[in-house]
Design a protein around this motif. Structure first.
Motif, PDB file in Angstrom:
ATOM      1  N   THR A  74       0.856  -1.185   0.000  1.00 37.77           N
ATOM      2  CA  THR A  74       0.000   0.000   0.000  1.00 37.77           C
ATOM      3  C   THR A  74       0.892   1.236   0.000  1.00 37.77           C
ATOM      4  O   THR A  74       1.994   1.221   0.553  1.00 37.77           O
ATOM      5  N   VAL A  75       0.417   2.320  -0.651  1.00 37.23           N
ATOM      6  CA  VAL A  75       1.210   3.537  -0.838  1.00 37.23           C
ATOM      7  C   VAL A  75       0.397   4.733  -0.353  1.00 37.23           C
ATOM      8  O   VAL A  75      -0.791   4.847  -0.656  1.00 37.23           O
ATOM      9  N   SER A  76       1.047   5.643   0.391  1.00 42.01           N
ATOM     10  CA  SER A  76       0.332   6.815   0.884  1.00 42.01           C
ATOM     11  C   SER A  76       0.338   7.957  -0.142  1.00 42.01           C
ATOM     12  O   SER A  76      -0.583   8.770  -0.166  1.00 42.01           O
ATOM     13  N   HIS A  77       1.369   8.046  -0.980  1.00 41.19           N
ATOM     14  CA  HIS A  77       1.453   9.135  -1.972  1.00 41.19           C
ATOM     15  C   HIS A  77       2.177   8.620  -3.217  1.00 41.19           C
ATOM     16  O   HIS A  77       3.155   7.884  -3.111  1.00 41.19           O
ATOM     17  N   TYR A  78       1.660   9.042  -4.394  1.00 40.38           N
ATOM     18  CA  TYR A  78       2.197   8.527  -5.653  1.00 40.38           C
ATOM     19  C   TYR A  78       2.041   9.594  -6.729  1.00 40.38           C
ATOM     20  O   TYR A  78       0.987  10.232  -6.839  1.00 40.38           O
ATOM     21  N   HIS A  79       3.101   9.821  -7.518  1.00 39.91           N
ATOM     22  CA  HIS A  79       2.963  10.684  -8.692  1.00 39.91           C
ATOM     23  C   HIS A  79       3.929  10.214  -9.788  1.00 39.91           C
ATOM     24  O   HIS A  79       5.002   9.701  -9.505  1.00 39.91           O
ATOM     25  N   ARG A  80       3.482  10.438 -11.034  1.00 38.65           N
ATOM     26  CA  ARG A  80       4.277  10.003 -12.187  1.00 38.65           C
ATOM     27  C   ARG A  80       5.297  11.064 -12.577  1.00 38.65           C
ATOM     28  O   ARG A  80       5.108  12.247 -12.320  1.00 38.65           O
ATOM     29  N   ILE A  81       6.385  10.608 -13.212  1.00 39.77           N
ATOM     30  CA  ILE A  81       7.394  11.514 -13.771  1.00 39.77           C
ATOM     31  C   ILE A  81       7.607  11.139 -15.235  1.00 39.77           C
ATOM     32  O   ILE A  81       7.415   9.974 -15.626  1.00 39.77           O
ATOM     33  N   PRO A  86      10.931   8.270 -17.947  1.00 42.55           N
ATOM     34  CA  PRO A  86       9.566   7.973 -17.506  1.00 42.55           C
ATOM     35  C   PRO A  86       9.590   7.096 -16.260  1.00 42.55           C
ATOM     36  O   PRO A  86      10.471   6.258 -16.092  1.00 42.55           O
ATOM     37  N   GLY A  87       8.627   7.301 -15.392  1.00 43.31           N
ATOM     38  CA  GLY A  87       8.589   6.492 -14.175  1.00 43.31           C
ATOM     39  C   GLY A  87       7.637   7.076 -13.163  1.00 43.31           C
ATOM     40  O   GLY A  87       6.637   7.714 -13.523  1.00 43.31           O
ATOM     41  N   PHE A  88       7.935   6.891 -11.876  1.00 41.51           N
ATOM     42  CA  PHE A  88       7.069   7.415 -10.830  1.00 41.51           C
ATOM     43  C   PHE A  88       7.838   7.509  -9.519  1.00 41.51           C
ATOM     44  O   PHE A  88       8.910   6.930  -9.356  1.00 41.51           O
ATOM     45  N   VAL A  89       7.261   8.237  -8.568  1.00 37.75           N
ATOM     46  CA  VAL A  89       7.771   8.347  -7.213  1.00 37.75           C
ATOM     47  C   VAL A  89       6.644   7.946  -6.258  1.00 37.75           C
ATOM     48  O   VAL A  89       5.512   8.430  -6.399  1.00 37.75           O
ATOM     49  N   ALA A  90       6.953   7.056  -5.333  1.00 35.81           N
ATOM     50  CA  ALA A  90       5.979   6.626  -4.324  1.00 35.81           C
ATOM     51  C   ALA A  90       6.580   6.853  -2.942  1.00 35.81           C
ATOM     52  O   ALA A  90       7.780   6.687  -2.734  1.00 35.81           O
ATOM     53  N   LYS A  91       5.724   7.217  -1.992  1.00 30.43           N
ATOM     54  CA  LYS A  91       6.192   7.498  -0.634  1.00 30.43           C
ATOM     55  C   LYS A  91       5.400   6.671   0.380  1.00 30.43           C
ATOM     56  O   LYS A  91       4.224   6.405   0.191  1.00 30.43           O
TER      57      LYS A  91
END
Length: 533
Positions: A74-81, A86-91
């Motif tokens: 489970t992820v609390s915050h997610y955004h694409r780059i 190309p990719g994403f960052v999850a926190k």
């Protein structure tokens, strides 16, 4: 020049190319509109398709992460780059076991960055360039506990088979591994860096690990290969690599002391990994013993699933003495058994690390023993855990304590029928022999028959020697070539002279009680006619 002539001249001076360019654009304006419209439609269509089929959408990424981490995520915050890769960052990821999703989380992360490449997207290649994990924290229940069985039930090894999409590099740093203990405590292993390459289901991976080990504390660096993983037979999975483990603080193992440095290599299936290790401790000691340089090598087989170790050959060098050993460390909690052999070693080399002061004897030694080290329990010392059964032979030992040496010298002279040299202020050059079976329990060496020989006499003794404080108490019978009056000096000798026939054996001299008592620096060998204990 008239105005009309000027206009005519100006039109004549304009470049014909400019007029031709505008004419070409005018003639092909419809074609340009068509091409522009096609490009616009393509961009719009590409945007719509990318939005719909973009591989780094959360609904696509979540199953991929669960494959990489072998856990429910489970992820609390997610955004694409999108740029430069190309990719994403999850926190703030939370990890739960696939096979036990209802159990408490086994781990979490602070940040996770996933990067691909535009070339792979355009060529429809399923590949991830980088998975970068910061602050991974994993908690493992106590080994062998009910919680461990719940979190890692039979067959759960299939969770670790790897993702279906290849991950070129998995980079984990600033992480920690906690292994819980049955008493409520934990072993914490700070992980500086882990790099795994070619992570994919059914493929072998290469790895690099840089971490801080605990109990004992030390810096571990290892690199090698692992896999391909066989979920149906995890123990057959091949593993290989090389490692360094230094510096290692032995102070955290019972009453051992010193700083160890080790390096080695290993290879084989997970349940039978063959290892070769070389190690050295320049300042090894036990409890308050004197530091001594110790080095050695080990050939062993390790079961990577349960931690059992079979030690085929151990060679330890200290001073001029070599100890050959072999044995095992098995079970949970772990029990260690070793068989030790010393041939023509030195007694002082073996005793030095155990004693605060100088060893009481020096000389060549032969030794055979079995050592048993019970499981580590809270509050127990190394000597409380150690039990040893064996026998030794010191054929030409020399006592190091000056007073004791003088006592032995005088005793030897009297036992041979001569007079003691009371004027001799130095230690006499008296050699003696010492051999017999021994047992070590709670740091005390005990024997039920210790054969002790000096020129002119021999003795059968029983008693003990304390490794912790150097205390000794041995009692037994001394066989002399001379009569009993020579066992003592002064007026005692005169009083015992009439009793000589009662202590004399056939064809031998007197047989009288003897005692070896005292502590380091105050040893005494004396007659014990009254059998004082």
């Amino acid at each position: 020049m008239t105005h009309a002539s000027a206009q005519s001249s100006a039109r004549a001076s304009r470049p014909t190319g400019s007029r031709q360019g505008r004419s070409w654009l005018w003639r092909h304006r419809k074609l340009l509109w068509i091409v522009g419209a096609i490009l616009l439609v393509a961009l719009v269509t590409g945007g719509v398709l990318a939005e719909k089929y973009w591989p780094y959408r959360y609904r696509n990424v979540k199953p991929m992460l669960e494959q990489v981490f072998a856990s429910k995520v489970t992820v609390s915050h997610y955004h694409r780059i999108y740029f430069p890769h190309p990719g994403f960052v999850a926190k703030e990821l939370t990890l739960r076991r696939n096979s036990a999703p209802g159990a408490p989380p086994i781990g979490s992360t602070q940040d996770l960055i996933v990067q691909g490449s535009w070339a792979d997207l355009l060529t429809l290649r399923k590949r991830i360039m980088l998975v970068d994990v910061v602050g991974l924290h994993v908690m493992i229940p106590p080994v062998g506990s009910a919680d461990m069985a719940k979190d890692f039930p039979a067959g759960s090894s299939a969770d670790f088979a790897g993702p279906s999409i290849i991950v070129e590099k998995l980079h984990i740093h600033k992480a920690a591994l906690d292994i819980m203990r049955t008493n409520g405590g934990r072993y914490t292993y700070p992980i500086r860096e882990v790099v795994i390459r070619n992570l994919q289901m059914g493929q072998a991976i290469s790895y690099f690990v840089d971490m801080q080990y605990t109990n004992p504390g030390g810096h571990l660096v290892a690199r090698g290969s692992f896999g391909p993983l066989n979920p149906k037979n995890l123990g057959s999975t091949p593993v290989s690599g090389k490692f360094t483990f230094a510096p290692v603080n032995l102070d955290q193992i019972g009453e051992l002391r010193g700083i160890l440095s080790a390096k080695g290599d290993f290879q084989g299936p997970l349940t039978a990994v063959e290892g070769n290790v070389k190690a050295e401790v320049p300042n090894f000691a036990v409890s308050d013993g004197s530091p001594a340089a110790v080095s050695g090598s080990l050939q062993c087989t390790v079961n990577g699933l349960n931690g059992d170790v079979v030690m085929h050959q151990i060679v330890v060098k200290t001073g001029e003495t070599t100890i050959d050993a072999g044995g095992s460390a098995l079970g949970r909690p772990q029990v260690t058994d070793l068989k030790l052999t010393v041939e023509k070693g030195r007694a002082e080399d073996l005793l030095h690390p155990f004693l605060k002061n100088e060893p009481p004897i020096v000389g060549s030694v032969w030794l055979k023993a079995h050592a048993h080290l019970a499981p580590d329990k809270e509050g127990e010392t190394f000597f409380q855990r150690l039990t040893m059964e064996g026998s030794f032979d010191v054929p030409n030992e020399r006592v190091t304590d000056t007073k004791t040496e003088k006592s032995l010298s005088s005793f030897s002279q009297r036992a041979q029928g001569g007079k003691s040299d009371s004027e001799n202020n130095g230690a006499a050059d008296v050699l003696s022999g010492l051999k017999g079976p021994t047992t070590i329990r709670n740091g005390v060496v005990s024997t039920h028959r210790l054969t002790f020989e000096i020129p002119g006499a021999s003795a059968d003794l029983h008693g003990w020697y304390d490794l912790k404080d150097g205390g000794v108490h041995l009692d037994g019978d001394l066989k002399m070539k001379s009569d009993i009056s020579h066992a003592v000096t002064g007026w005692k000798s005169v009083l015992l002279k009439p009793l000589s026939p009662f202590f004399k054996k056939k064809k031998t001299g007197a047989v009288v009680p003897i005692a070896v008592t005292g502590k380091t620096g105050h040893y005494q060998v004396s007659s014990n006619i009254l059998h004082k204990k």
